[in-house]
Design a protein around this motif. Structure first.
Motif, PDB file in Angstrom:
ATOM      1  N   ARG A  94      51.982 -28.244 -16.241  1.00 29.70           N
ATOM      2  CA  ARG A  94      52.752 -29.140 -15.395  1.00 29.70           C
ATOM      3  C   ARG A  94      52.728 -28.674 -13.948  1.00 29.70           C
ATOM      4  O   ARG A  94      52.658 -27.487 -13.656  1.00 29.70           O
ATOM      5  CB  ARG A  94      54.184 -29.208 -15.903  1.00 29.70           C
ATOM      6  CG  ARG A  94      54.312 -29.805 -17.284  1.00 29.70           C
ATOM      7  CD  ARG A  94      55.714 -29.708 -17.815  1.00 29.70           C
ATOM      8  NE  ARG A  94      56.627 -30.544 -17.052  1.00 29.70           N
ATOM      9  CZ  ARG A  94      57.900 -30.712 -17.357  1.00 29.70           C
ATOM     10  NH1 ARG A  94      58.413 -30.099 -18.386  1.00 29.70           N
ATOM     11  NH2 ARG A  94      58.667 -31.486 -16.619  1.00 29.70           N
ATOM     12  N   GLY A  95      52.770 -29.662 -13.045  1.00 25.70           N
ATOM     13  CA  GLY A  95      52.764 -29.357 -11.618  1.00 25.70           C
ATOM     14  C   GLY A  95      51.399 -29.608 -11.006  1.00 25.70           C
ATOM     15  O   GLY A  95      50.397 -29.684 -11.701  1.00 25.70           O
ATOM     16  N   ALA A 106      41.622 -40.802 -15.226  1.00 26.71           N
ATOM     17  CA  ALA A 106      43.030 -41.168 -15.362  1.00 26.71           C
ATOM     18  C   ALA A 106      43.815 -39.938 -15.790  1.00 26.71           C
ATOM     19  O   ALA A 106      43.262 -39.039 -16.429  1.00 26.71           O
ATOM     20  CB  ALA A 106      43.212 -42.281 -16.392  1.00 26.71           C
ATOM     21  N   ALA A 107      45.079 -39.913 -15.447  1.00 28.67           N
ATOM     22  CA  ALA A 107      45.937 -38.793 -15.812  1.00 28.67           C
ATOM     23  C   ALA A 107      47.302 -39.316 -16.223  1.00 28.67           C
ATOM     24  O   ALA A 107      47.738 -40.391 -15.775  1.00 28.67           O
ATOM     25  CB  ALA A 107      46.069 -37.815 -14.643  1.00 28.67           C
ATOM     26  N   ILE A 108      47.977 -38.522 -17.068  1.00 28.10           N
ATOM     27  CA  ILE A 108      49.310 -38.908 -17.533  1.00 28.10           C
ATOM     28  C   ILE A 108      50.141 -37.642 -17.641  1.00 28.10           C
ATOM     29  O   ILE A 108      49.669 -36.612 -18.131  1.00 28.10           O
ATOM     30  CB  ILE A 108      49.221 -39.663 -18.874  1.00 28.10           C
ATOM     31  CG1 ILE A 108      50.576 -40.213 -19.300  1.00 28.10           C
ATOM     32  CG2 ILE A 108      48.603 -38.800 -19.966  1.00 28.10           C
ATOM     33  CD1 ILE A 108      50.470 -41.235 -20.450  1.00 28.10           C
ATOM     34  N   LEU A 109      51.373 -37.706 -17.160  1.00 26.92           N
ATOM     35  CA  LEU A 109      52.231 -36.537 -17.178  1.00 26.92           C
ATOM     36  C   LEU A 109      52.903 -36.378 -18.546  1.00 26.92           C
ATOM     37  O   LEU A 109      52.804 -37.260 -19.403  1.00 26.92           O
ATOM     38  CB  LEU A 109      53.254 -36.624 -16.052  1.00 26.92           C
ATOM     39  CG  LEU A 109      52.665 -36.756 -14.650  1.00 26.92           C
ATOM     40  CD1 LEU A 109      53.753 -36.621 -13.598  1.00 26.92           C
ATOM     41  CD2 LEU A 109      51.553 -35.750 -14.417  1.00 26.92           C
ATOM     42  N   VAL A 110      53.623 -35.269 -18.715  1.00 25.79           N
ATOM     43  CA  VAL A 110      54.100 -34.868 -20.042  1.00 25.79           C
ATOM     44  C   VAL A 110      54.932 -35.938 -20.741  1.00 25.79           C
ATOM     45  O   VAL A 110      54.802 -36.138 -21.950  1.00 25.79           O
ATOM     46  CB  VAL A 110      54.895 -33.552 -19.955  1.00 25.79           C
ATOM     47  CG1 VAL A 110      53.989 -32.433 -19.526  1.00 25.79           C
ATOM     48  CG2 VAL A 110      56.083 -33.672 -19.021  1.00 25.79           C
ATOM     49  N   ASP A 139      50.335 -31.784 -19.096  1.00 28.83           N
ATOM     50  CA  ASP A 139      49.815 -32.978 -18.447  1.00 28.83           C
ATOM     51  C   ASP A 139      48.389 -33.182 -18.980  1.00 28.83           C
ATOM     52  O   ASP A 139      47.674 -32.211 -19.222  1.00 28.83           O
ATOM     53  CB  ASP A 139      49.777 -32.815 -16.925  1.00 28.83           C
ATOM     54  CG  ASP A 139      51.170 -32.755 -16.317  1.00 28.83           C
ATOM     55  OD1 ASP A 139      51.297 -32.214 -15.194  1.00 28.83           O
ATOM     56  OD2 ASP A 139      52.130 -33.245 -16.951  1.00 28.83           O
ATOM     57  N   MET A 140      47.989 -34.449 -19.141  1.00 27.75           N
ATOM     58  CA  MET A 140      46.692 -34.733 -19.748  1.00 27.75           C
ATOM     59  C   MET A 140      45.867 -35.646 -18.854  1.00 27.75           C
ATOM     60  O   MET A 140      46.418 -36.404 -18.039  1.00 27.75           O
ATOM     61  CB  MET A 140      46.892 -35.417 -21.104  1.00 27.75           C
ATOM     62  CG  MET A 140      47.650 -34.604 -22.131  1.00 27.75           C
ATOM     63  SD  MET A 140      46.766 -33.106 -22.626  1.00 27.75           S
ATOM     64  CE  MET A 140      45.281 -33.799 -23.363  1.00 27.75           C
ATOM     65  N   ALA A 141      44.556 -35.586 -19.028  1.00 24.81           N
ATOM     66  CA  ALA A 141      43.679 -36.424 -18.214  1.00 24.81           C
ATOM     67  C   ALA A 141      42.403 -36.740 -18.966  1.00 24.81           C
ATOM     68  O   ALA A 141      42.006 -36.026 -19.889  1.00 24.81           O
ATOM     69  CB  ALA A 141      43.343 -35.725 -16.898  1.00 24.81           C
ATOM     70  N   TRP A 142      41.775 -37.807 -18.553  1.00 24.32           N
ATOM     71  CA  TRP A 142      40.419 -38.144 -18.968  1.00 24.32           C
ATOM     72  C   TRP A 142      39.499 -37.958 -17.759  1.00 24.32           C
ATOM     73  O   TRP A 142      39.817 -38.392 -16.651  1.00 24.32           O
ATOM     74  CB  TRP A 142      40.331 -39.594 -19.440  1.00 24.32           C
ATOM     75  CG  TRP A 142      40.931 -39.827 -20.786  1.00 24.32           C
ATOM     76  CD1 TRP A 142      42.186 -40.318 -21.062  1.00 24.32           C
ATOM     77  CD2 TRP A 142      40.312 -39.596 -22.047  1.00 24.32           C
ATOM     78  NE1 TRP A 142      42.375 -40.402 -22.409  1.00 24.32           N
ATOM     79  CE2 TRP A 142      41.240 -39.958 -23.049  1.00 24.32           C
ATOM     80  CE3 TRP A 142      39.059 -39.117 -22.432  1.00 24.32           C
ATOM     81  CZ2 TRP A 142      40.955 -39.859 -24.405  1.00 24.32           C
ATOM     82  CZ3 TRP A 142      38.779 -39.012 -23.788  1.00 24.32           C
ATOM     83  CH2 TRP A 142      39.716 -39.379 -24.752  1.00 24.32           C
ATOM     84  N   PHE A 143      38.389 -37.288 -18.025  1.00 22.84           N
ATOM     85  CA  PHE A 143      37.343 -37.096 -17.037  1.00 22.84           C
ATOM     86  C   PHE A 143      36.089 -37.807 -17.532  1.00 22.84           C
ATOM     87  O   PHE A 143      35.957 -38.120 -18.718  1.00 22.84           O
ATOM     88  CB  PHE A 143      37.009 -35.611 -16.885  1.00 22.84           C
ATOM     89  CG  PHE A 143      38.025 -34.821 -16.130  1.00 22.84           C
ATOM     90  CD1 PHE A 143      39.261 -34.531 -16.671  1.00 22.84           C
ATOM     91  CD2 PHE A 143      37.732 -34.340 -14.866  1.00 22.84           C
ATOM     92  CE1 PHE A 143      40.202 -33.777 -15.970  1.00 22.84           C
ATOM     93  CE2 PHE A 143      38.657 -33.582 -14.164  1.00 22.84           C
ATOM     94  CZ  PHE A 143      39.886 -33.313 -14.719  1.00 22.84           C
TER      95      PHE A 143
END
Length: 124
Positions: free
Chosen positions: A101-102, A49-53, A33-37
Motif C-alpha cells: 500500500r502507498g 489498470a490498478a486497484i487499491l486494497v 494493491d493490485m495491478a494489471w500490466f
C-alpha cells in the motif's frame, strides 16, 4: 510474498471481449494493491489498470479507459480484468502484480510481486 497466476487470455477479433483472472495464493491478498500490466513485443511493460486494497479505488491508463474494468474479490483472493471493445493494439502478454500500500497506483516500480503472464491477441 504472494504467488500470482494469470489466466483467461486468448485470441479474439477487434471489438470482442475477454476476461482475465489472477489467482493469489495468500490470505493476505486483501492487504496488497493490485495491478494489471501488459508488454507487447519490442515495447516496455506498461501498467494497464490498478486497484487499491479495498476495491473501491481504481485507476486506468488512458489507452484503456472506458473499455477495461479492473475488479477484485478479496474473499476469493482473485483479481479480474474485463476487457471490452478490444483493439489490435491491445495485443500483448498480460501480467498481474501486487504491491504494498502507498505510492502512485500507476507507477510500475510500486509492484514487486509478479505472476506468469497470459497472452492476449486481437486481430483486425
Amino acid at each position: 510474498q504472494v504467488q500470482l497466476g494469470a489466466s483467461g487470455g486468448g485470441s479474439v477479433q477487434a471489438g470482442g471481449s475477454l476476461r482475465l483472472s489472477c489467482a493469489a495464493s495468500r490470505y493476505t491478498f486483501s492487504t496488497y494493491d493490485m495491478a494489471w500490466f501488459r508488454q507487447a513485443p519490442g515495447k516496455e511493460r506498461e501498467v494497464v489498470a490498478a486497484i487499491l486494497v479495498g476495491g473501491f479505488s481504481t485507476y486506468y491508463a488512458d489507452s484503456v479507459k472506458g473499455r477495461f474494468t479492473i475488479s477484485r474479490d478479496n474473499a476469493k483472493n482473485t483479481l479480474n480484468l474485463q476487457m471490452n471493445s478490444l483493439k489490435p493494439e491491445d495485443t500483448a502478454m498480460y501480467y498481474c502484480a501486487a504491491g504494498y500500500r502507498g505510492g502512485s497506483p500507476l507507477n510500475p516500480t510500486k509492484y514487486n510481486n509478479w505472476g506468469q503472464g497470459t497472452q492476449v491477441t486481437v486481430s483486425s
